[in-house]
Design a protein around this motif. Structure first.
Motif, PDB file in Angstrom:
ATOM      1  N   ASN A   1       0.826  -1.197   0.000  1.00  0.00           N
ATOM      2  CA  ASN A   1       0.000   0.000   0.000  1.00  0.00           C
ATOM      3  C   ASN A   1       0.870   1.261   0.000  1.00  0.00           C
ATOM      4  OD1 ASN A   1      -1.519   2.226   1.685  1.00  0.00           O
ATOM      5  ND2 ASN A   1      -3.086   0.917   0.780  1.00  0.00           N
ATOM      6  N   ARG A   2       0.631   2.139  -0.959  1.00  0.00           N
ATOM      7  CA  ARG A   2       1.449   3.346  -1.099  1.00  0.00           C
ATOM      8  C   ARG A   2       1.274   4.295   0.080  1.00  0.00           C
ATOM      9  NH1 ARG A   2       0.031   2.800  -6.958  1.00  0.00           N
ATOM     10  NH2 ARG A   2       2.018   2.398  -8.040  1.00  0.00           N
ATOM     11  N   THR A   3       0.063   4.410   0.575  1.00  0.00           N
ATOM     12  CA  THR A   3      -0.167   5.326   1.700  1.00  0.00           C
ATOM     13  C   THR A   3       0.535   4.830   2.953  1.00  0.00           C
ATOM     14  OG1 THR A   3      -2.306   6.005   0.789  1.00  0.00           O
ATOM     15  CG2 THR A   3      -1.926   6.421   3.132  1.00  0.00           C
ATOM     16  N   THR A   4       0.434   3.525   3.202  1.00  0.00           N
ATOM     17  CA  THR A   4       1.137   2.951   4.353  1.00  0.00           C
ATOM     18  C   THR A   4       2.626   3.217   4.257  1.00  0.00           C
ATOM     19  OG1 THR A   4      -0.509   1.187   4.574  1.00  0.00           O
ATOM     20  CG2 THR A   4       1.624   0.814   5.617  1.00  0.00           C
ATOM     21  N   TRP A   5       3.196   2.949   3.077  1.00  0.00           N
ATOM     22  CA  TRP A   5       4.637   3.148   2.890  1.00  0.00           C
ATOM     23  C   TRP A   5       5.031   4.610   3.099  1.00  0.00           C
ATOM     24  CZ3 TRP A   5       9.204   1.366   3.189  1.00  0.00           C
ATOM     25  CH2 TRP A   5      10.271   1.948   2.524  1.00  0.00           C
ATOM     26  N   ALA A   6       4.232   5.514   2.620  1.00  0.00           N
ATOM     27  CA  ALA A   6       4.583   6.931   2.681  1.00  0.00           C
ATOM     28  C   ALA A   6       4.443   7.513   4.085  1.00  0.00           C
ATOM     29  CB  ALA A   6       3.708   7.724   1.708  1.00  0.00           C
ATOM     30  N   THR A   7       3.547   6.937   4.905  1.00  0.00           N
ATOM     31  CA  THR A   7       3.191   7.607   6.160  1.00  0.00           C
ATOM     32  C   THR A   7       3.518   6.844   7.429  1.00  0.00           C
ATOM     33  OG1 THR A   7       0.933   6.698   6.128  1.00  0.00           O
ATOM     34  CG2 THR A   7       1.294   8.802   4.996  1.00  0.00           C
ATOM     35  N   LYS A   8       3.808   5.552   7.346  1.00  0.00           N
ATOM     36  CA  LYS A   8       3.974   4.742   8.554  1.00  0.00           C
ATOM     37  C   LYS A   8       5.435   4.338   8.768  1.00  0.00           C
ATOM     38  CE  LYS A   8      -0.497   4.525   9.367  1.00  0.00           C
ATOM     39  NZ  LYS A   8      -1.116   5.208  10.533  1.00  0.00           N
ATOM     40  N   GLY A   9       5.937   4.662   9.939  1.00  0.00           N
ATOM     41  CA  GLY A   9       7.272   4.230  10.304  1.00  0.00           C
ATOM     42  C   GLY A   9       7.250   2.812  10.861  1.00  0.00           C
ATOM     43  N   GLY A  10       8.378   2.100  10.726  1.00  0.00           N
ATOM     44  CA  GLY A  10       8.466   0.744  11.245  1.00  0.00           C
ATOM     45  C   GLY A  10       9.329  -0.112  10.334  1.00  0.00           C
ATOM     46  N   HIS A  11       9.133  -1.425  10.439  1.00  0.00           N
ATOM     47  CA  HIS A  11       9.910  -2.394   9.665  1.00  0.00           C
ATOM     48  C   HIS A  11       9.071  -2.950   8.519  1.00  0.00           C
ATOM     49  CE1 HIS A  11      13.369  -2.867  12.553  1.00  0.00           C
ATOM     50  NE2 HIS A  11      12.490  -2.212  13.287  1.00  0.00           N
ATOM     51  N   TYR A  12       9.711  -3.115   7.371  1.00  0.00           N
ATOM     52  CA  TYR A  12       9.056  -3.636   6.174  1.00  0.00           C
ATOM     53  C   TYR A  12       9.914  -4.739   5.571  1.00  0.00           C
ATOM     54  CZ  TYR A  12       6.136   0.631   6.069  1.00  0.00           C
ATOM     55  OH  TYR A  12       5.255   1.635   6.367  1.00  0.00           O
ATOM     56  N   GLY A  13       9.270  -5.661   4.869  1.00  0.00           N
ATOM     57  CA  GLY A  13       9.997  -6.575   4.013  1.00  0.00           C
ATOM     58  C   GLY A  13      10.121  -5.950   2.630  1.00  0.00           C
ATOM     59  N   HIS A  14      11.106  -6.376   1.864  1.00  0.00           N
ATOM     60  CA  HIS A  14      11.213  -5.916   0.479  1.00  0.00           C
ATOM     61  C   HIS A  14       9.902  -6.188  -0.255  1.00  0.00           C
ATOM     62  CE1 HIS A  14      13.967  -5.899  -3.365  1.00  0.00           C
ATOM     63  NE2 HIS A  14      13.020  -4.979  -3.412  1.00  0.00           N
TER      64      HIS A  14
END
Length: 356
Positions: free
Chosen positions: A152-165
């Motif tokens: 999700n683009r909004t999640t990526w742009a606005t939420k800090g934390g850990h992500y997988g590639h």
């Protein structure tokens, strides 16, 4: 400001891999990748060089089987491990976007066999220093290529934390696989405690904003007037703060940092040439040799009784060769004269400066 260079990490490459972040007001995040390779020192060396050769350097290279940690570039700038999402430069999203390549394969989650140690804890310490929370905003990780996961683009742009590639918009990789997300945090428990509710002498110099915090509440917790906090951090009406933001509680010190001691490769090699054939205890450049001996002791490679004599004897020689092997040197490269590259690796881990 968080950690820019992790003192425990080996330096990889020339230290220049990216540039300024595009959205520095957005929360910080970390992205986990896998190299789809084997692990161990040979893989660390070969993959490390390969990522440079193709211009795809992350910030961090980590070996889960040996706890070996390398760093390509400063954490406050971008890396090169993600594809853009159209015009959005995903590598430059957030206050920081810390990219970690793990020497592993997505199909075999590394948390099933890894051996996290002090270097992994140092990595997590650095990530947390930027206010990156121990959360996974995009949710589940992919268990196979093409698996349905959130990008999700909004999640990526606005939420800090850990992500997988696998969670990054514009990218189609499925790494790091179904790793145990909670295990990453459990392997590096937080050592800090919440700020006390009453003022205390010598309190922390920073505070990370938590959910529900206001400047007034932070002032009550830390014993620092909210007006002072606002002034130190340039916060003006309407006094807006965000979760994960790191606030200064004290003015920056004007005291100059202590100068690191310097060790010369030429001096060490002169000591090798003279101390080894001489009588036991002979010294040539004892002050500089003692610095190296102390570092080798800290690495667990030199017994304490040999770590302060300032003599580059056969025992110190053997310990230095062991360090070279530990960080990936093999064959003739792991013996003989001290080289500037290997001394820089030791210096980076033990707070001294290496020079020719």
């Amino acid at each position: 400001m968080g950690e820019i260079w992790i003192r425990e990490a080996e330096r990889l490459g020339d230290g220049s891999i990216g540039g300024a972040m595009d959205t520095p007001s957005a929360p910080g995040r970390a992205v986990w990748h896998t190299t789809e390779s084997g692990h161990g020192n040979a893989s660390f060396t070969n993959v490390g060089k390969y990522l440079i050769s193709i211009g795809a350097e992350p910030h961090i290279l980590y070996d889960p089987s040996t706890d070996r940690l390398g760093q390509y570039g400063p954490l406050n700038q971008s890396a090169r491990a993600l594809r853009n999402d159209g015009l959005t430069r995903t590598n430059r999203t957030g206050r920081v976007c810390i990219q970690i390549e793990v020497l592993a394969k997505a199909a075999t989650p590394f948390t099933g066999y890894w051996k996290p140690g002090p270097n992994f804890r140092a990595l997590m310490r650095a990530i947390r220093s930027w206010g990156v929370p121990d959360t996974w905003p995009a949710g589940a990780l992919a268990g196979s290529y093409g698996a349905s996961v959130s990008r999700n683009r909004t999640t990526w742009a606005t939420k800090g934390g850990h992500y997988g590639h696998c969670n990054i918009p514009g990218n189609d990789h499925w790494d790091p696989g179904k790793i145990d997300r909670a295990a990453l945090f459990a392997a590096a428990p937080k050592t800090s405690t919440p700020a006390p509710s009453t003022p205390s002498t010598g309190s922390a110099s920073t505070y990370t904003v938590k959910d529900g915090d206001t400047l007034s509440k932070i002032g009550e917790k830390t014993g620092v007037k909210w007006e002072t906090i606002a002034s130190l951090n340039g916060i003006k009406a309407p006094y807006t703060i965000r979760v994960g933001q790191v606030l200064k509680l004290k003015a920056a010190s004007t005291t100059k940092p202590a100068t690191k001691p310097t060790v010369s490769v030429a001096h060490l090699n002169s000591a090798r040439a003279k101390d080894i054939p001489a009588a036991t205890g002979h010294t040539t450049y004892p002050a500089e040799v003692k610095i190296v001996e102390a570092a080798l002791k800290a690495e667990g490679l030199l017994d304490a009784k040999y770590a302060a004599d300032g003599s580059w004897g056969t025992t110190t020689e053997a310990a230095y060769n062991a360090f070279r092997r530990k960080v990936g040197y093999t064959g003739s490269s792991a013996t003989g004269a001290v080289g500037l590259e290997s001394l820089k690796k030791l210096a980076a881990r033990h707070s001294f400066t290496a020079k020719a």
